[in-house]
Design an enzyme around this catalytic site. Structure first.
Site, PDB file in Angstrom:
ATOM      1  N   GLU A 228       0.774  -1.131   0.087  1.00  0.00           N
ATOM      2  CA  GLU A 228       0.079   0.067  -0.029  1.00  0.00           C
ATOM      3  C   GLU A 228       0.768   1.279   0.019  1.00  0.00           C
ATOM      4  OE1 GLU A 228      -1.702   0.540   4.142  1.00  0.00           O
ATOM      5  OE2 GLU A 228      -1.689  -1.572   3.845  1.00  0.00           O
ATOM      6  N   CYS A 266      -3.097  -4.919   4.334  1.00  0.00           N
ATOM      7  CA  CYS A 266      -2.124  -5.533   4.576  1.00  0.00           C
ATOM      8  C   CYS A 266      -2.137  -6.876   4.457  1.00  0.00           C
ATOM      9  CB  CYS A 266      -2.052  -5.243   6.394  1.00  0.00           C
ATOM     10  SG  CYS A 266      -1.889  -3.655   6.872  1.00  0.00           S
ATOM     11  N   HIS A 390      -1.516 -11.497  11.361  1.00  0.00           N
ATOM     12  CA  HIS A 390      -0.970  -9.942  11.236  1.00  0.00           C
ATOM     13  C   HIS A 390      -0.949  -9.139  12.608  1.00  0.00           C
ATOM     14  CE1 HIS A 390      -0.890  -6.208   9.585  1.00  0.00           C
ATOM     15  NE2 HIS A 390      -2.041  -5.591  10.124  1.00  0.00           N
TER      16      HIS A 390
END
Length: 503
Positions: A228, A266, A390
């Site tokens: 990103e 993510c 994550h």
């Protein structure tokens, strides 16, 4: 610089190539099509120094660089010698900070080993092209150990699709966490040097994955980069990575390979693992390999809550069917339109949902896929050796894992966010690399990603005995985290390097 001139420079700058006369042995840099001594009847061979170790031949200190290089402040320019002095290449020493008044004795560096690094050189303002080169060198004893790229012939036996190699890259520089960061469990974070960005991270991680797997880069036929924070909004980082790493069969300056940059916050990279596994299993793909890279110079506005946790770095994985170190045994994905994190077109930094980011965003998606994965596979938490989640911080993944029934010991080895920060697209993949570094054959690993906007992927891998024979070709995540050559910078320097403002 015009696009045609840029293209010609790319052909030389990305790989550091020279030509060598096969008749008299004379080496030419930049490469030539014929030998000055033997004439046009000579036969020229290509010498490639991208994976080589050279020697610092001579250099000088640049105190007042031209405007294009102002972002580097003072630096050391150098001549690097390769092939026992047969070719000498001008370049720059990177990751080496000089204070304005430092006295530098260049003679102390003469004879030291240097290793090429693919780094950002300069950019044509805020709307022009960004220029990269491998004519940047780090000292071999400064943070990065030298690794030889030794290609080996894959075994004939095909396994279930899975991971055949990986490489994690964490920059040399760090910023220490403040009291607010420590509340989130983050003690320090990785910081990009002034010449690093998402594309240079991806190249370094991909290079390490090739070295670890020992696969000839010609057999990588797809490359996906999840991020990103790509340097261009329109122009794929994947094309730069394919050109530098020479992924696919070379033809007329290009390569028979493909790929795309992917976006899903993510989990932009982890979403492609199942696609890669399906691709390598598809007959028309001819049993070749796919490289997946999660890379981010994680974005956060100065002073925002995100700025307490973000880091920088990349993780690359090669998916294939031969010499697999961890088979892909299970996959599921869960998605909803939960807008807790987003960045509108033209906005410099993302926005987030504050407390909404925890519940119902992160915990709902992560815990739902973990529970479903265990149910579908008839496994209980005790059947899993490592759980990798994550990690936007250190508190969320620990709380989610405990909520589903895992023990602290199962998640602690993957909680590298404490020392490097949130790598965004590289977060769960870098954590997977950290547990593969210490895994033993037959270990089961549950990896769960999370992407704001929102969704989670759950994968279960089983480690094979192949992991042991490849371990010596790794730079382990923990070795990078604890490397005694890492350096700490202040907040001002961290923001200056991260934001890459054009002067």
């Amino acid at each position: 610089m015009s696009e045609p001139i840029t293209r010609r420079k790319i052909m030389i700058d990305y790989r550091i190539k020279a030509s060598k006369c096969e008749m008299c042995g004379k080496v030419y840099f930049p490469p030539k099509s014929f030998c000055n001594v033997e004439g046009r009847m000579s036969k020229m061979a290509e010498n490639d120094y991208f994976y080589s170790k050279g020697v610092f031949y001579t250099g000088s200190v640049i105190r007042k660089p031209t405007n294009k290089f102002n972002h580097l402040k003072s630096f050391i320019s150098c001549i690097a010698s390769f092939d026992d002095g047969a070719v000498k290449i001008p370049g720059r020493i990177t990751d080496h900070r000089l204070k304005n008044n430092d006295e530098v004795d260049i003679s102390q560096y003469i004879g030291k080993g240097v290793i090429p690094r693919f780094r950002r050189i300069y950019e044509d303002g805020s709307s022009g092209l960004i220029y990269y080169s491998s004519f940047n060198f780090s000292f071999e004893d400064d943070y990065y150990p030298y690794q030889e790229y030794k290609v080996m012939r894959p075994s004939e036996k095909e396994d279930k699709p899975g991971i055949v190699g990986y490489g994690i890259y964490i920059p040399k520089f760090r910023i220490k966490g403040d009291e607010d960061s420590k509340e989130l469990g983050i003690l320090e974070r990785a910081v990009p040097f002034a010449d690093e960005d998402t594309t240079t991270f991806a190249v370094e991680a991909g290079k390490r994955a090739l070295i670890h797997s020992a696969i000839d880069s010609r057999y990588i036929k797809k490359c996906y980069i999840g991020s990103e924070s790509t340097p261009y909004v329109v122009k794929p980082s994947m094309a730069t990575v394919a050109q530098v790493l020479e992924l696919g069969e070379e033809f007329d300056g290009g390569f028979f390979s493909g790929g795309v940059d992917t976006q899903f916050a993510c989990k932009a990279a982890t979403d492609l693992i199942i696609d890669a596994a399906a691709l390598v299993n598809y007959p028309t793909f001819n049993g070749e390999y796919v490289m997946i890279i999660g890379s981010d110079n994680a974005q956060a506005a100065p002073g925002d809550a995100l700025d307490l946790s973000v880091g920088a770095g990349a993780a690359a994985f090669i998916i294939g069917k031969r010499d697999v170190i961890a088979t892909l045994d299970y996959y599921i994905s869960y998605t909803s339109d939960t807008p807790d994190f987003y960045r509108r077109d033209g906005w410099e930094y993302p926005r987030h949902g504050g407390r909404f980011t925890g519940e119902p965003a992160y915990f709902k998606h992560v815990c739902t896929v973990m529970k479903r994965a265990l149910k579908d596979t008839n496994l209980s938490p005790k059947d899993i050796d490592y759980v990798v989640l994550h990690s936007p911080n250190a508190k969320f993944p620990m709380a989610a894992a405990l909520q589903v029934g895992f023990e602290r010991e199962q998640i602690e080895p993957g909680l590298i966010v404490k020392k490097i920060g949130n790598l965004y697209s590289g977060s769960s993949l870098a954590a997977l690399g950290a547990v593969l570094d210490i895994s033993e054959p037959n270990d089961k690993i549950l990896m769960v990603s999370y992407g704001s906007g929102a969704g989670s992927d759950a994968y279960i891998f089983t480690v094979t005995k192949n992991i042991e024979s490849k371990r010596e070709r790794l730079i382990k995540v923990q070795d990078q985290i604890e490397n005694p050559h890492r350096e700490y910078v202040d907040y001002y320097t961290y923001r200056e390097w991260k934001d890459k403002k054009t002067s």
